[in-house]
Design a protein around this motif. Structure first.
Motif, mmCIF file in Angstrom:
data_model
loop_
_atom_site.group_PDB
_atom_site.id
_atom_site.type_symbol
_atom_site.label_atom_id
_atom_site.label_comp_id
_atom_site.label_asym_id
_atom_site.label_seq_id
_atom_site.Cartn_x
_atom_site.Cartn_y
_atom_site.Cartn_z
ATOM 1 N N ASN A 161 1.433 0.581 -6.664
ATOM 2 C CA ASN A 161 0.768 1.188 -7.824
ATOM 3 C C ASN A 161 -0.704 1.475 -7.539
ATOM 4 O O ASN A 161 -1.296 2.393 -8.105
ATOM 5 C CB ASN A 161 0.913 0.286 -9.047
ATOM 6 C CG ASN A 161 0.296 -1.077 -8.839
ATOM 7 O OD1 ASN A 161 0.348 -1.629 -7.747
ATOM 8 N ND2 ASN A 161 -0.285 -1.641 -9.883
ATOM 9 N N LYS A 162 -1.313 0.710 -6.623
ATOM 10 C CA LYS A 162 -2.733 0.886 -6.300
ATOM 11 C C LYS A 162 -2.957 1.915 -5.190
ATOM 12 O O LYS A 162 -3.963 2.628 -5.201
ATOM 13 C CB LYS A 162 -3.338 -0.453 -5.878
ATOM 14 C CG LYS A 162 -3.250 -1.536 -6.945
ATOM 15 C CD LYS A 162 -3.750 -2.873 -6.406
ATOM 16 C CE LYS A 162 -3.604 -3.968 -7.447
ATOM 17 N NZ LYS A 162 -4.028 -5.292 -6.937
ATOM 18 N N LEU A 163 -2.029 1.977 -4.231
ATOM 19 C CA LEU A 163 -2.247 2.806 -3.047
ATOM 20 C C LEU A 163 -1.592 4.182 -3.125
ATOM 21 O O LEU A 163 -2.044 5.118 -2.458
ATOM 22 C CB LEU A 163 -1.739 2.084 -1.799
ATOM 23 C CG LEU A 163 -2.420 0.757 -1.455
ATOM 24 C CD1 LEU A 163 -1.855 0.200 -0.156
ATOM 25 C CD2 LEU A 163 -3.925 0.925 -1.350
ATOM 26 N N PHE A 164 -0.525 4.303 -3.902
ATOM 27 C CA PHE A 164 0.190 5.568 -3.952
ATOM 28 C C PHE A 164 0.105 6.249 -5.321
ATOM 29 O O PHE A 164 0.422 7.423 -5.444
ATOM 30 C CB PHE A 164 1.650 5.356 -3.549
ATOM 31 C CG PHE A 164 1.814 4.990 -2.103
ATOM 32 C CD1 PHE A 164 1.971 5.968 -1.135
ATOM 33 C CD2 PHE A 164 1.795 3.666 -1.695
ATOM 34 C CE1 PHE A 164 2.102 5.638 0.198
ATOM 35 C CE2 PHE A 164 1.927 3.319 -0.359
ATOM 36 C CZ PHE A 164 2.076 4.310 0.591
ATOM 37 N N SER A 200 -5.378 9.292 1.754
ATOM 38 C CA SER A 200 -5.371 10.096 2.980
ATOM 39 C C SER A 200 -4.755 11.477 2.787
ATOM 40 O O SER A 200 -5.291 12.487 3.257
ATOM 41 C CB SER A 200 -4.620 9.358 4.087
ATOM 42 O OG SER A 200 -5.231 8.131 4.383
ATOM 43 N N ILE A 201 -3.608 11.534 2.109
ATOM 44 C CA ILE A 201 -2.884 12.816 2.028
ATOM 45 C C ILE A 201 -2.545 13.212 0.599
ATOM 46 O O ILE A 201 -1.754 14.140 0.378
ATOM 47 C CB ILE A 201 -1.599 12.776 2.886
ATOM 48 C CG1 ILE A 201 -0.655 11.668 2.423
ATOM 49 C CG2 ILE A 201 -1.936 12.614 4.359
ATOM 50 C CD1 ILE A 201 0.699 11.691 3.124
ATOM 51 N N ALA A 259 3.035 9.921 -2.171
ATOM 52 C CA ALA A 259 4.064 9.491 -3.117
ATOM 53 C C ALA A 259 5.394 10.181 -2.845
ATOM 54 O O ALA A 259 6.464 9.569 -2.935
ATOM 55 C CB ALA A 259 3.604 9.774 -4.548
ATOM 56 N N VAL A 260 5.333 11.472 -2.478
ATOM 57 C CA VAL A 260 6.563 12.211 -2.192
ATOM 58 C C VAL A 260 7.291 11.605 -0.989
ATOM 59 O O VAL A 260 8.515 11.381 -1.026
ATOM 60 C CB VAL A 260 6.239 13.699 -1.932
ATOM 61 C CG1 VAL A 260 7.477 14.450 -1.424
ATOM 62 C CG2 VAL A 260 5.697 14.358 -3.196
ATOM 63 N N LEU A 261 6.549 11.352 0.085
ATOM 64 C CA LEU A 261 7.172 10.766 1.277
ATOM 65 C C LEU A 261 7.698 9.362 1.005
ATOM 66 O O LEU A 261 8.754 8.968 1.517
ATOM 67 C CB LEU A 261 6.158 10.738 2.426
ATOM 68 C CG LEU A 261 5.758 12.100 2.981
ATOM 69 C CD1 LEU A 261 4.643 11.949 4.011
ATOM 70 C CD2 LEU A 261 6.955 12.812 3.599
ATOM 71 N N LEU A 262 6.972 8.606 0.182
ATOM 72 C CA LEU A 262 7.434 7.271 -0.172
ATOM 73 C C LEU A 262 8.778 7.333 -0.890
ATOM 74 O O LEU A 262 9.697 6.557 -0.592
ATOM 75 C CB LEU A 262 6.389 6.585 -1.058
ATOM 76 C CG LEU A 262 6.695 5.153 -1.506
ATOM 77 C CD1 LEU A 262 6.736 4.209 -0.309
ATOM 78 C CD2 LEU A 262 5.665 4.682 -2.531
ATOM 79 N N VAL A 263 8.904 8.270 -1.825
ATOM 80 C CA VAL A 263 10.168 8.420 -2.554
ATOM 81 C C VAL A 263 11.289 8.838 -1.612
ATOM 82 O O VAL A 263 12.416 8.317 -1.685
ATOM 83 C CB VAL A 263 10.003 9.442 -3.696
ATOM 84 C CG1 VAL A 263 11.360 9.775 -4.316
ATOM 85 C CG2 VAL A 263 9.066 8.901 -4.770
ATOM 86 N N LEU A 264 11.013 9.766 -0.690
ATOM 87 C CA LEU A 264 12.047 10.216 0.240
ATOM 88 C C LEU A 264 12.531 9.081 1.140
ATOM 89 O O LEU A 264 13.748 8.935 1.375
ATOM 90 C CB LEU A 264 11.517 11.367 1.091
ATOM 91 C CG LEU A 264 11.277 12.697 0.362
ATOM 92 C CD1 LEU A 264 10.667 13.722 1.306
ATOM 93 C CD2 LEU A 264 12.585 13.227 -0.226
#
Length: 436
Positions: free
Chosen positions: A51-54, A120-121, A126-131
């Protein structure tokens, strides 16, 4: 389609030797432990870090819900994984699918450990984390059902629930590894933990994956699947056959699984966040309770597996559902009391008693609901649908109930109702093959 309606453990072309039974059980336990480590590392990080980083632009409550939402995305992918891995597990064999699911889980987990953050991006983090979370869910969708089958289908009748509980033992072992890793890295200063410390458990899983794949390549294929191949009875579309011809046991499997999977993910994921953010406990105190309960669970799962072989898997499951229905409210009252002692006791009771009473006899009981040529698909779809509905939504529902009522007690009422549903579902199931 003609089905092989023989019970689990019926005669096969080559009977498994006792020593190979325990070898298979150990291999399934090792694999589910590694998968459990990877999957639960994500749940812990969702509660403490993501919740803090993404999702840093959200307020704390919304950020936590968003982090749990990514957790849910993996759970919602599990039924798809169950269909895909179940299809090929029923057509090509259990062993190959178990190795593939483990490799896929490991790749996704290591990549989470090197994922750039929002800083960074931006939104792509968040999108890559979900994938990657979805990839974890797909792989786990095929893991547990196959591991359960490999254990049960190799086991002699008198040990079926006990051997079948061995892959279930992997879950608390994975919790211990994951919780222990996070307990260590949370000792770092806050800045170091948020910057790089949280990544270490994800990266360390690469070593575990290598060990797990090495073990799994050295076990034999299920003798019951070999019998299916010998009779040329593999189904063209196993999932379709399960839904059309075996919808009743499928629904009962989902109903039986809902309470257990909701309980465990509420305890493992939501309660940690609740203890830290609402009760003011340290991360170390919350994880200590989790480690203690999981340590005892490693002992109680085989104990209840042995007991299920004595009294019957279905009877023990019904008892576990009824007990959860009666105990859920007091357990969650203790969790929300603000007392660290009460919180720890409730966590231990839930993890070492309520959960394994239903989890330990699952392999034997669920395998009895489907014929051998559809069993991988039937079990995987059933338990992963329940995981998506129960486990995936559990942290979100729990967070919503707490936000609305200002108390964790309504979460206990929610779990109690599911306990009653589980007891009724198990009562309506076919008894396990070795149940009198």
């Amino acid at each position: 389609m003609n089905t092989i309606a023989t019970p689990v453990g019926a005669a096969a072309p080559a009977a498994a030797k006792p020593q190979s039974v325990w070898k298979v059980g150990a291999a399934t336990m090792a694999g589910t432990a590694i998968e459990g480590f990877d999957f639960l590392a994500y749940g812990t990080a969702a509660a403490l870090v993501f919740n803090k980083l993404f999702f840093p632009n959200f307020d704390p409550v919304t950020g936590t819900l968003a982090a749990f939402g990514t957790f849910a995305s993996g759970m919602l992918a599990r039924p798809i994984g169950g269909i895909v891995f179940g299809h090929y597990g029923d057509r090509l064999g259990r062993k190959a699918m178990l190795t593939l699911s483990l490799l896929m889980m490991g790749i996704c987990t290591v990549l989470i450990g090197v994922l750039p953050t929002y800083e960074s991006i931006g939104l792509w983090a968040a999108v890559l984390l979900v994938l990657l979370r979805i990839g974890q869910g797909l792989s786990f969708g095929g893991e547990l059902g196959g591991a359960m089958l490999m254990a049960v289908e190799h086991a002699p009748p008198r040990w079926r629930s006990l051997v079948g509980s061995m892959p279930q033992m992997g879950a608390p072992i994975g919790v211990l590894l994951s919780s222990g890793a996070f307990a260590l890295v949370t000792q770092l200063p806050e800045d170091a933990f948020l910057h790089w410390g949280w990544r270490l458990p994800f990266l360390a899983s690469a070593l575990l994956i290598a060990v797990g794949i090495f073990i799994r390549t050295r076990i034999d294929e299920s003798p019951e699947f070999e019998a299916v191949k010998a009779h040329r009875k593999t189904a063209a579309l196993p999932a379709r056959e399960v839904v059309l011809a075996h919808w009743r046991p499928l629904l009962l499997t989902i109903g039986g699984k809902l309470a257990e999977v909701t309980l465990i993910y509420t305890i493992l994921v939501f309660s940690i966040s609740y203890a830290v953010t609402r009760l003011g406990f340290s991360r170390g105190d919350a994880l200590h309770a989790l480690v203690l309960g999981s340590s005892l669970m490693v002992l109680t799962i085989p104990l209840f597996g042995w007991l299920a072989d004595r009294v019957g898997a279905r009877r023990l499951y019904v008892f576990g559902g009824v007990l959860l229905a009666l105990m859920a409210l007091p357990l969650f009252q203790a969790i929300g009391s603000g007392s660290l002692t009460a919180y720890t006791v409730a966590m231990v009771v839930a993890l070492a008693l309520n959960y394994p009473l239903m989890f330990a006899p699952q392999s034997n009981l669920y395998a009895a609901q489907f014929p051998a040529e559809l069993r991988y698909s039937g079990i995987s779809i059933g338990i992963q649908m329940a995981a998506a509905l129960g486990g995936g939504l559990a942290p979100i529902i729990a967070a919503t109930l707490v936000a609305k009522y200002g108390s964790i007690v309504p979460v206990g009422a929610y779990v109690a109702v599911l306990g009653a549903v589980a007891a009724l579902s198990a009562w309506k199931m076919r008894p396990a093959a070795n149940e009198g």
